[in-house]
Design an enzyme around this catalytic site. Structure first.
Site, PDB file in Angstrom:
ATOM      1  N   HIS A 173       1.566   5.432  -1.696  1.00 45.93           N
ATOM      2  CA  HIS A 173       1.212   6.604  -2.509  1.00 45.93           C
ATOM      3  C   HIS A 173       2.490   7.179  -3.103  1.00 45.93           C
ATOM      4  O   HIS A 173       3.383   7.592  -2.359  1.00 45.93           O
ATOM      5  CB  HIS A 173       0.519   7.668  -1.648  1.00 45.93           C
ATOM      6  CG  HIS A 173      -0.752   7.177  -1.051  1.00 45.93           C
ATOM      7  ND1 HIS A 173      -1.968   7.308  -1.671  1.00 45.93           N
ATOM      8  CD2 HIS A 173      -0.993   6.491   0.093  1.00 45.93           C
ATOM      9  CE1 HIS A 173      -2.916   6.746  -0.923  1.00 45.93           C
ATOM     10  NE2 HIS A 173      -2.347   6.238   0.148  1.00 45.93           N
ATOM     11  N   HIS A 175      -4.731  -0.428   5.899  1.00 45.68           N
ATOM     12  CA  HIS A 175      -4.263   0.375   7.044  1.00 45.68           C
ATOM     13  C   HIS A 175      -5.195   0.299   8.252  1.00 45.68           C
ATOM     14  O   HIS A 175      -5.785   1.300   8.654  1.00 45.68           O
ATOM     15  CB  HIS A 175      -4.021   1.839   6.645  1.00 45.68           C
ATOM     16  CG  HIS A 175      -5.035   2.448   5.696  1.00 45.68           C
ATOM     17  ND1 HIS A 175      -6.381   2.400   5.910  1.00 45.68           N
ATOM     18  CD2 HIS A 175      -4.865   3.123   4.529  1.00 45.68           C
ATOM     19  CE1 HIS A 175      -6.996   3.019   4.915  1.00 45.68           C
ATOM     20  NE2 HIS A 175      -6.098   3.463   4.070  1.00 45.68           N
ATOM     21  N   HIS A 216       0.857  -1.199   0.000  1.00 48.01           N
ATOM     22  CA  HIS A 216       0.000   0.000   0.000  1.00 48.01           C
ATOM     23  C   HIS A 216       0.890   1.246   0.000  1.00 48.01           C
ATOM     24  O   HIS A 216       1.488   1.579   1.013  1.00 48.01           O
ATOM     25  CB  HIS A 216      -0.904   0.014   1.235  1.00 48.01           C
ATOM     26  CG  HIS A 216      -1.888   1.148   1.244  1.00 48.01           C
ATOM     27  ND1 HIS A 216      -3.235   0.957   1.431  1.00 48.01           N
ATOM     28  CD2 HIS A 216      -1.723   2.491   1.097  1.00 48.01           C
ATOM     29  CE1 HIS A 216      -3.854   2.122   1.396  1.00 48.01           C
ATOM     30  NE2 HIS A 216      -2.957   3.068   1.198  1.00 48.01           N
ATOM     31  N   HIS A 255     -10.531   1.234   1.634  1.00 49.20           N
ATOM     32  CA  HIS A 255     -10.357   2.238   2.687  1.00 49.20           C
ATOM     33  C   HIS A 255     -11.605   2.133   3.554  1.00 49.20           C
ATOM     34  O   HIS A 255     -12.682   2.577   3.149  1.00 49.20           O
ATOM     35  CB  HIS A 255     -10.212   3.650   2.085  1.00 49.20           C
ATOM     36  CG  HIS A 255      -9.961   4.693   3.125  1.00 49.20           C
ATOM     37  ND1 HIS A 255      -8.752   5.330   3.276  1.00 49.20           N
ATOM     38  CD2 HIS A 255     -10.760   5.171   4.110  1.00 49.20           C
ATOM     39  CE1 HIS A 255      -8.817   6.172   4.299  1.00 49.20           C
ATOM     40  NE2 HIS A 255     -10.037   6.093   4.824  1.00 49.20           N
ATOM     41  N   ASP A 270       1.375   2.738   3.557  1.00 52.17           N
ATOM     42  CA  ASP A 270       0.521   3.917   3.357  1.00 52.17           C
ATOM     43  C   ASP A 270       1.362   5.195   3.402  1.00 52.17           C
ATOM     44  O   ASP A 270       0.891   6.245   3.846  1.00 52.17           O
ATOM     45  CB  ASP A 270      -0.618   3.982   4.386  1.00 52.17           C
ATOM     46  CG  ASP A 270      -1.723   4.938   3.947  1.00 52.17           C
ATOM     47  OD1 ASP A 270      -1.774   5.289   2.755  1.00 52.17           O
ATOM     48  OD2 ASP A 270      -2.526   5.356   4.806  1.00 52.17           O
ATOM     49  N   LYS A 307      -9.333  -0.233  -6.016  1.00 54.47           N
ATOM     50  CA  LYS A 307      -9.339   0.435  -4.712  1.00 54.47           C
ATOM     51  C   LYS A 307     -10.672   1.129  -4.482  1.00 54.47           C
ATOM     52  O   LYS A 307     -11.119   1.926  -5.316  1.00 54.47           O
ATOM     53  CB  LYS A 307      -8.202   1.463  -4.659  1.00 54.47           C
ATOM     54  CG  LYS A 307      -8.131   2.265  -3.363  1.00 54.47           C
ATOM     55  CD  LYS A 307      -7.622   1.438  -2.183  1.00 54.47           C
ATOM     56  CE  LYS A 307      -7.793   2.133  -0.851  1.00 54.47           C
ATOM     57  NZ  LYS A 307      -6.723   3.043  -0.489  1.00 54.47           N
TER      58      LYS A 307
HETATM   59  O1  DOR Z   1      -3.490   9.465   5.582  1.00 56.79           O
HETATM   60  C1  DOR Z   1      -3.787   9.160   4.433  1.00 56.79           C
HETATM   61  N1  DOR Z   1      -3.201   9.753   3.381  1.00 56.79           N
HETATM   62  N2  DOR Z   1      -4.726   8.248   4.259  1.00 56.79           N
HETATM   63  C2  DOR Z   1      -5.207   7.971   3.053  1.00 56.79           C
HETATM   64  O2  DOR Z   1      -6.095   7.152   2.954  1.00 56.79           O
HETATM   65  C3  DOR Z   1      -4.719   8.706   1.848  1.00 56.79           C
HETATM   66  C4  DOR Z   1      -3.393   9.264   2.072  1.00 56.79           C
HETATM   67  C5  DOR Z   1      -2.982  10.283   1.027  1.00 56.79           C
HETATM   68  O3  DOR Z   1      -3.185  10.039  -0.159  1.00 56.79           O
HETATM   69  O4  DOR Z   1      -2.444  11.316   1.409  1.00 56.79           O
HETATM   70 ZN    ZN Z   2      -3.371   5.056   1.464  1.00 58.48          ZN
END
Ligand code: DOR
Ligand code: ZN
Length: 349
Positions: free
Chosen positions: A15, A174, A13, A136, A245, A99
Site C-alpha cells: 500500500h 497475506h 503486495h 483479500h 502488506d 484485486k
Molecule cells: O491491515 C490491513 N491494512 N489490511 C488490509 O487489507 C488493508 C490495509 C490498509 O490498506 O490499511
Molecule cells: Zn493489503
C-alpha cells in the site's frame, strides 16, 4: 559479521497511499525492491484505466531521481466493474492484476464486492486472458468470528472459485492460518506472507493494554498458525512469496480509529531475515523474496543484487512525514524501538 547477497527482491503486495504520505514513504520500497504490486484501495479506489494511469504517474513523480523501481498497478473490483475495461486495461499493460476485496472487509473496502458469484463472468475472461486475481480472503458476516473469517472464506468462497476456474491465476493475499497454508499447497495457487504475521500472534494486540499498532487485517491468529506460516515461508515452496502488506496510517488516525494496517516497509527485509535466520533457513530466503514471485507471475527475476549483513540495527520509533522541511505527521514502523540483527547494505550491480 555474516554477509550474503540475493537477487533484488520484489514486494508482491504493497500500500503506497497518495500525496504527502506516498512522497515520504516510497523510498523505503523503491530503494531495495525491483517491483511492487500496488494495492488499489486509495480513498477514491482505482476502478478504471484512467485512475490507474494517473495513480501510476503520481507514483512515478514521487520516486527518487534515477530510480528504476516499477510499480505494478491493480484494478479494484466492484459489483459494477466493466469487463471490457478490465481486460483492455490488462492487455494494454495498465493493470497487472485485479484485486478482490469483499465489501467492508478492510481499509477502504466499502466499494468492494458484495456477492462474489456476480463476478463469475469477469473471472471467466480473466482466466482466458491470464490476468491474475488477488484476493483479500475474509468473509464479513457479523455472525462469523473475526478470527475465523479467513478459514470460512476459504471453504465458502475460494474452494468453489478454484474448482470452477481451475486455470485462473489466484493469489490468496497475506495468509494468516495453517488452513490457508494447506489450501494453497493442495490447490497450487499462490500466497503472499507478511513479515508481521511471521512475528506476532494475536496476543500482541492485547499486551500492555489494547494495542492497535499490531492490528491489521486479516488479524494475527493464535500461535499454531504463526508456526505454520513460518514453516511455509521458509520452506522454499514456490507457492509462497514475499508480500509485505505494508500499510501506513498516520499516528493520529491509528490512535483515533485504530485503523487496520502495519507499516513495515522501512524494516521489511530485515524483519523477514530475522525469521529465516531463526528458522535456520537463510538458504531459502532468495527463493521467497526474489524468485518464487517472478516464477508465479511469469516474469524474469531482477538482475541487480542486494547485499545483506548482520549488524545491530536499531529501528526508530517513528517515520516522520515531512512537508517543506516541517514534520507534519508521524507513522510508527513495525519493530519500532527494537534492535534487529540484520541490515541491508545496499545494491550490488
Ligand atoms: O491491515 C490491513 N491494512 N489490511 C488490509 O487489507 C488493508 C490495509 C490498509 O490498506 O490499511
Ligand atoms: Zn493489503
Amino acid at each position: 559479521m555474516k554477509t550474503f547477497t540475493i537477487l533484488k527482491p520484489d514486494d508482491w503486495h504493497l500500500h503506497l497511499r497518495e500525496g504527502l504520505v506516498l512522497k515520504n514513504i516510497i523510498k523505503f520500497t523503491s530503494d531495495y525492491f525491483g517491483r511492487a504490486i500496488v494495492m488499489p484501495n486509495t480513498k477514491n479506489p482505482i476502478t478504471t484505466i484512467n485512475k490507474a494511469i494517473s495513480y501510476k504517474n503520481s507514483i512515478a513523480q514521487a520516486l527518487p531521481e534515477n530510480s528504476n523501481f516499477q510499480p505494478l498497478m491493480t484494478i479494484y473490483l466492484t459489483d459494477e466493474t466493466d469487463k471490457d475495461e478490465l481486460i483492455q486495461g490488462y492487455k494494454n499493460n495498465v493493470f497487472f492484476a485485479a484485486k478482490l476485496y469483499p465489501a467492508n472487509s478492510t481499509t477502504n473496502s466499502s466499494h468492494g464486492v458484495k456477492k462474489i458469484e456476480n463476478l463469475y463472468n469477469i473471472f471467466e475472461s480473466m482466466e482466458d486472458s491470464g490476468m491474475p486475481l488477488l484476493i483479500h480472503g475474509e468473509v464479513t458476516d457479523s455472525d462469523v468470528d473475526v478470527f475465523d473469517r479467513e478459514e470460512v472464506f476459504i471453504d465458502r468462497e475460494l474452494l468453489p472459485l478454484v474448482k470452477r476456474f481451475p486455470k485462473l491465476k489466484i493469489v490468496l493475499e497475506h495468509i494468516t492460518t495453517s488452513h490457508a497454508v494447506d489450501f494453497v499447497q493442495n490447490n497450487k495457487i499462490g500466497a503472499t506472507i507478511t513479515p508481521h504475521h511471521l512475528h506476532i500472534n494475536r496476543n500482541a494486540m492485547f499486551f500492555g493494554g489494547l494495542n492497535s499498532d499490531f492490528y491489521c487485517l486479516p488479524v494475527a491468529k493464535r500461535e499454531t498458525n504463526r508456526i505454520a506460516l513460518r514453516k511455509a515461508a521458509t520452506s522454499g515452496n514456490e507457492c509462497f512469496f514475499l508480500g509485505t502488506d505494508s500499510a501506513p496510517h498516520l499516528r493520529e488516525w491509528k490512535a483515533f480509529c485504530g485503523c487496520a494496517g502495519i507499516f513495515n516497509s522501512p524494516v521489511a527485509i530485515e524483519s523477514y531475515l530475522t525469521v529465516f535466520e531463526e528458522e535456520n533457513a537463510l538458504d531459502n530466503f532468495e527463493k521467497f523474496a526474489s524468485l518464487n514471485g517472478p516464477n508465479f507471475y511469469n516474469l524474469p527475476p531482477n538482475k541487480e543484487k542486494l547485499k545483506l549483513v548482520t549488524r545491530p540495527n536499531k529501528i526508530s520509533e517513528f517515520v516522520n512525514i515531512i512537508e517543506e522541511k516541517n514534520i507534519v505527521g508521524k507513522i510508527k514502523p513495525f519493530h519500532a524501538g527494537e534492535t534487529l540483527n540484520w541490515q541491508v547494505e545496499g545494491i550490488v550491480k
